[in-house]
Design a protein around this motif. Sequence first.
Motif, mmCIF file in Angstrom:
data_model
loop_
_atom_site.group_PDB
_atom_site.id
_atom_site.type_symbol
_atom_site.label_atom_id
_atom_site.label_comp_id
_atom_site.label_asym_id
_atom_site.label_seq_id
_atom_site.Cartn_x
_atom_site.Cartn_y
_atom_site.Cartn_z
ATOM 1 N N ALA A 10 0.803 -1.219 0.000
ATOM 2 C CA ALA A 10 0.000 0.000 0.000
ATOM 3 C C ALA A 10 0.839 1.275 0.000
ATOM 4 N N ALA A 11 2.092 1.193 0.460
ATOM 5 C CA ALA A 11 2.921 2.393 0.544
ATOM 6 C C ALA A 11 4.390 1.990 0.582
ATOM 7 N N GLY A 12 5.251 2.940 0.269
ATOM 8 C CA GLY A 12 6.687 2.657 0.307
ATOM 9 C C GLY A 12 7.493 3.931 0.223
ATOM 10 N N LYS A 13 8.794 3.816 0.476
ATOM 11 C CA LYS A 13 9.698 4.947 0.331
ATOM 12 C C LYS A 13 11.097 4.412 0.078
ATOM 13 N N SER A 14 11.943 5.284 -0.457
ATOM 14 C CA SER A 14 13.343 4.925 -0.669
ATOM 15 C C SER A 14 14.227 5.975 -0.022
ATOM 16 N N PHE A 15 15.435 5.565 0.345
ATOM 17 C CA PHE A 15 16.372 6.494 0.975
ATOM 18 C C PHE A 15 17.794 6.018 0.700
ATOM 19 N N ARG A 16 18.741 6.887 1.012
ATOM 20 C CA ARG A 16 20.152 6.582 0.825
ATOM 21 C C ARG A 16 20.864 6.647 2.167
ATOM 22 N N SER A 17 21.804 5.748 2.354
ATOM 23 C CA SER A 17 22.609 5.731 3.572
ATOM 24 C C SER A 17 24.037 5.368 3.181
ATOM 25 N N TYR A 18 24.960 6.308 3.344
ATOM 26 C CA TYR A 18 26.363 6.100 2.969
ATOM 27 C C TYR A 18 26.490 5.622 1.521
ATOM 28 N N GLY A 19 25.651 6.190 0.653
ATOM 29 C CA GLY A 19 25.701 5.862 -0.765
ATOM 30 C C GLY A 19 24.935 4.617 -1.160
ATOM 31 N N VAL A 22 18.271 2.136 -0.596
ATOM 32 C CA VAL A 22 17.409 1.173 0.100
ATOM 33 C C VAL A 22 15.945 1.544 -0.122
ATOM 34 N N GLY A 23 15.109 0.525 -0.331
ATOM 35 C CA GLY A 23 13.678 0.737 -0.453
ATOM 36 C C GLY A 23 12.935 -0.077 0.585
ATOM 37 N N ILE A 24 11.784 0.422 1.015
ATOM 38 C CA ILE A 24 10.939 -0.293 1.974
ATOM 39 C C ILE A 24 9.480 -0.128 1.530
ATOM 40 N N PRO A 29 0.092 1.597 5.549
ATOM 41 C CA PRO A 29 0.806 2.877 5.489
ATOM 42 C C PRO A 29 1.153 3.450 6.862
ATOM 43 N N GLU A 30 0.368 3.110 7.886
ATOM 44 C CA GLU A 30 0.626 3.656 9.218
ATOM 45 C C GLU A 30 1.966 3.187 9.788
ATOM 46 N N VAL A 31 2.472 2.059 9.296
ATOM 47 C CA VAL A 31 3.730 1.504 9.811
ATOM 48 C C VAL A 31 4.939 2.220 9.224
ATOM 49 N N LEU A 32 4.769 2.834 8.067
ATOM 50 C CA LEU A 32 5.900 3.389 7.333
ATOM 51 C C LEU A 32 6.654 4.443 8.145
ATOM 52 N N ASP A 33 5.921 5.371 8.768
ATOM 53 C CA ASP A 33 6.577 6.413 9.557
ATOM 54 C C ASP A 33 7.277 5.841 10.790
ATOM 55 N N GLN A 34 6.726 4.774 11.371
ATOM 56 C CA GLN A 34 7.356 4.153 12.531
ATOM 57 C C GLN A 34 8.738 3.589 12.185
ATOM 58 N N LEU A 35 8.900 3.151 10.939
ATOM 59 C CA LEU A 35 10.150 2.500 10.544
ATOM 60 C C LEU A 35 11.330 3.468 10.462
ATOM 61 N N GLU A 36 11.051 4.762 10.302
ATOM 62 C CA GLU A 36 12.138 5.715 10.117
ATOM 63 C C GLU A 36 13.098 5.744 11.302
ATOM 64 N N LYS A 37 12.594 5.514 12.496
ATOM 65 C CA LYS A 37 13.481 5.565 13.663
ATOM 66 C C LYS A 37 14.439 4.374 13.714
ATOM 67 N N TYR A 38 14.242 3.398 12.818
ATOM 68 C CA TYR A 38 15.146 2.247 12.738
ATOM 69 C C TYR A 38 16.141 2.381 11.581
ATOM 70 N N PHE A 39 16.048 3.478 10.813
ATOM 71 C CA PHE A 39 16.994 3.712 9.725
ATOM 72 C C PHE A 39 18.365 4.062 10.306
ATOM 73 N N PRO A 40 19.450 3.852 9.564
ATOM 74 C CA PRO A 40 20.785 4.208 10.051
ATOM 75 C C PRO A 40 20.903 5.704 10.287
ATOM 76 N N PRO A 41 21.719 6.131 11.255
ATOM 77 C CA PRO A 41 21.935 7.566 11.470
ATOM 78 C C PRO A 41 22.421 8.242 10.187
ATOM 79 N N GLY A 42 21.894 9.427 9.922
ATOM 80 C CA GLY A 42 22.341 10.196 8.763
ATOM 81 C C GLY A 42 21.699 9.832 7.446
ATOM 82 N N LYS A 44 19.202 9.788 4.206
ATOM 83 C CA LYS A 44 18.602 10.869 3.437
ATOM 84 C C LYS A 44 17.517 10.313 2.517
ATOM 85 N N PRO A 45 16.392 11.012 2.381
ATOM 86 C CA PRO A 45 15.348 10.552 1.453
ATOM 87 C C PRO A 45 15.868 10.508 0.019
ATOM 88 N N ALA A 46 15.311 9.603 -0.773
ATOM 89 C CA ALA A 46 15.676 9.485 -2.187
ATOM 90 C C ALA A 46 14.394 9.449 -3.008
#
Length: 293
Positions: A10-19, A22-24, A29-42, A44-46
């Motif tokens: 139903a929903a997804g996003k992609s981001f970059r970490s140290y080059g 990654v996609g999820i 959709p309510e779970v998607l925002d919760q997952l951000e706190k488990y992303f690596p430090p630093g 960036k959205p892609a």
Amino acid sequence: MQKIDRLGWAAGKSFRSYGVRVGIRVNNPEVLDQLEKYFPPGWKPAVSPVVDRLYSLKVGGSSSRPGVRYFHLLYGNVVRLARTADIEELFTVFESDLQLYVAEVTRHRLFVHAGVVGWKGVAILIPGLSFSGKTTLVSELVRAGATYYSDEYAVLDRHGRVHPYPRALLIRQNGNQKSSKCPIERLGGVAGRKPLPVGLVVVSHYRAGSRWRPRQLPEGRGVLALLANTVSARRQPKTALSTLEHVASRAPVLKGARGEAKEVVDSILHKANGGRPLISQGGSVHSKTNSPK
């Protein structure tokens, strides 16, 4: 992958970490925002839909049949990483796999399994895998006034400098394998913001009743001790060796078993302080300097 694609996303996003790209994707959709706190430090959205690794997280729930619940599922590309009724366990597996994947494949930095603190303008590295006691030692060093950099990875650039990786500490209680997250502020500490040269490497593990009597390793053995904890050692051997040689040629590498973390903090800071005396003020350790004459 075709079977996983049909599970209903139903929903997804992609981001970059140290080059690393990654996609999820999720079915809720309510779970998607919760997952951000488990992303690596630093991270960036892609905007690009092209990724190096795709995570698929399917949240279970109650069935139309009474008393029946569906499991939560997590896939990394086509491999099922977790099947559990505990959503927090699923998030923990996701975080661990994601951070390890980034550490293994990035070409922007070298990741070494290590706790890191800053002290008097240099970094103290404490390499070791899980259950070696590095988080406990990092916690005590922070309580003594050191600056927090990481409890899991030393992130090194090609010059051998350590960059901050300030995720919350994962602290185990009474030997329990389950960990709880502890923000560094809860320990009265602060996180580092700028890269530091390595001033000391402490290769140690906890052994009840041991007295801290470390020996200094020759440079070559110091490199090997760090290499044994380097995530991408097999994938990027030349880069790993070159970077670690920068570290071991400039910083002493101490090795030895230790007892309680509180008992070795002064000794470690004393060594990192260039052997200058330390004095305690208000529960924190400070370097002792002479007043100008």
